[in-house]
Design a protein around this motif. Structure first.
Motif, mmCIF file in Angstrom:
data_model
loop_
_atom_site.group_PDB
_atom_site.id
_atom_site.type_symbol
_atom_site.label_atom_id
_atom_site.label_comp_id
_atom_site.label_asym_id
_atom_site.label_seq_id
_atom_site.Cartn_x
_atom_site.Cartn_y
_atom_site.Cartn_z
ATOM 1 N N ASN A 158 0.831 -1.208 0.000
ATOM 2 C CA ASN A 158 0.000 0.000 0.000
ATOM 3 C C ASN A 158 0.866 1.257 0.000
ATOM 4 O O ASN A 158 0.615 2.196 -0.762
ATOM 5 N N THR A 159 1.872 1.271 0.846
ATOM 6 C CA THR A 159 2.777 2.417 0.902
ATOM 7 C C THR A 159 3.526 2.577 -0.413
ATOM 8 O O THR A 159 3.665 3.701 -0.921
ATOM 9 N N GLN A 160 4.008 1.469 -0.960
ATOM 10 C CA GLN A 160 4.732 1.519 -2.229
ATOM 11 C C GLN A 160 3.849 2.135 -3.316
ATOM 12 O O GLN A 160 4.299 2.985 -4.090
ATOM 13 N N GLU A 161 2.592 1.721 -3.381
ATOM 14 C CA GLU A 161 1.655 2.252 -4.378
ATOM 15 C C GLU A 161 1.381 3.743 -4.145
ATOM 16 O O GLU A 161 1.355 4.526 -5.097
ATOM 17 N N ASN A 162 1.206 4.133 -2.901
ATOM 18 C CA ASN A 162 0.969 5.548 -2.593
ATOM 19 C C ASN A 162 2.178 6.409 -2.940
ATOM 20 O O ASN A 162 2.026 7.533 -3.441
ATOM 21 N N MET A 163 3.380 5.903 -2.693
ATOM 22 C CA MET A 163 4.594 6.645 -3.052
ATOM 23 C C MET A 163 4.719 6.745 -4.566
ATOM 24 O O MET A 163 5.139 7.778 -5.090
ATOM 25 N N LYS A 164 4.353 5.678 -5.264
ATOM 26 C CA LYS A 164 4.385 5.685 -6.730
ATOM 27 C C LYS A 164 3.485 6.800 -7.273
ATOM 28 O O LYS A 164 3.881 7.569 -8.160
ATOM 29 N N LYS A 165 2.279 6.916 -6.735
ATOM 30 C CA LYS A 165 1.349 7.959 -7.167
ATOM 31 C C LYS A 165 1.870 9.347 -6.814
ATOM 32 O O LYS A 165 1.829 10.265 -7.638
ATOM 33 N N ALA A 166 2.367 9.501 -5.606
ATOM 34 C CA ALA A 166 2.844 10.809 -5.143
ATOM 35 C C ALA A 166 4.078 11.277 -5.910
ATOM 36 O O ALA A 166 4.222 12.475 -6.189
ATOM 37 N N GLU A 167 4.971 10.343 -6.257
ATOM 38 C CA GLU A 167 6.226 10.699 -6.920
ATOM 39 C C GLU A 167 6.161 10.503 -8.425
ATOM 40 O O GLU A 167 7.113 10.839 -9.131
ATOM 41 N N ASN A 168 5.062 9.938 -8.901
ATOM 42 C CA ASN A 168 4.852 9.705 -10.331
ATOM 43 C C ASN A 168 6.002 8.902 -10.955
ATOM 44 O O ASN A 168 6.493 9.231 -12.032
ATOM 45 N N LYS A 169 6.415 7.855 -10.239
ATOM 46 C CA LYS A 169 7.465 6.962 -10.740
ATOM 47 C C LYS A 169 7.376 5.632 -10.012
ATOM 48 O O LYS A 169 6.787 5.530 -8.933
ATOM 49 N N GLU A 170 7.958 4.610 -10.636
ATOM 50 C CA GLU A 170 8.024 3.300 -9.997
ATOM 51 C C GLU A 170 8.919 3.386 -8.765
ATOM 52 O O GLU A 170 9.938 4.082 -8.776
ATOM 53 N N ILE A 171 8.549 2.687 -7.734
ATOM 54 C CA ILE A 171 9.335 2.660 -6.498
ATOM 55 C C ILE A 171 10.035 1.307 -6.434
ATOM 56 O O ILE A 171 9.413 0.277 -6.139
ATOM 57 N N SER A 172 11.325 1.308 -6.740
ATOM 58 C CA SER A 172 12.112 0.074 -6.734
ATOM 59 C C SER A 172 12.598 -0.230 -5.326
ATOM 60 O O SER A 172 12.998 0.673 -4.588
#
Length: 142
Positions: free
Chosen positions: A100-114
């Motif tokens: 959930n956090t990974q997905e929220n960070m992806k949306k907030a930063e507009n990039k994949e979170i590796s």
């Protein structure tokens, strides 16, 4: 006589394999603070070494969520080298990242979170902690 006592206590401190108890610890990291992350890693390594020395089994999960996910991010982790070293050297310790956090960070930063290699993703970090506690795991928040 004192030497005999030391030898006896050293011999009784290691239990036979059939009697060994399995220990399970979940460490929660939800802060983007390098000191907290290092404390969690120190705790995990100390517990793993303690039970290895005692000849007992231990499983340790470090579960990250919220700002703590930075601990396991490939691009922002201040402890990336330690996490990689631990995953290679200490199989008793595993790392879980909140999906959930990974997905929220992806949306907030507009990039994949590796994430760092060998890190597993769970749907919800909080739910993972709850479920492990419900199964009898010991919970610690450094």
């Amino acid at each position: 006589m004192a030497q005999e006592k030391r030898q006896a206590s050293a011999q009784t401190s290691k239990r036979p394999a059939a009697e060994t108890k399995s220990h399970r610890l979940v460490l929660q990291v939800n802060s983007n603070d390098a000191a907290t992350m290092n404390l969690a890693l120190n705790n995990a390594m100390n517990v793993a070494q303690y039970y290895k020395d005692a000849g007992e089994k231990v499983e340790i999960e470090v579960v990250t969520f919220g700002p703590g996910l930075h601990m396991l991010r490939e691009d922002t982790s201040p402890v990336k080298a330690r996490v990689k070293e631990i995953t290679l050297s200490t199989p008793a310790i595993s790392f879980k990242a909140c999906g959930n956090t990974q997905e929220n960070m992806k949306k907030a930063e507009n990039k994949e979170i590796s994430l760092i290699s060998d890190v597993s993703v769970v749907k919800s970090g909080v739910v993972r902690v709850m479920e492990l506690q419900e199964r009898g795991w010991t919970y610690v928040r450094p």
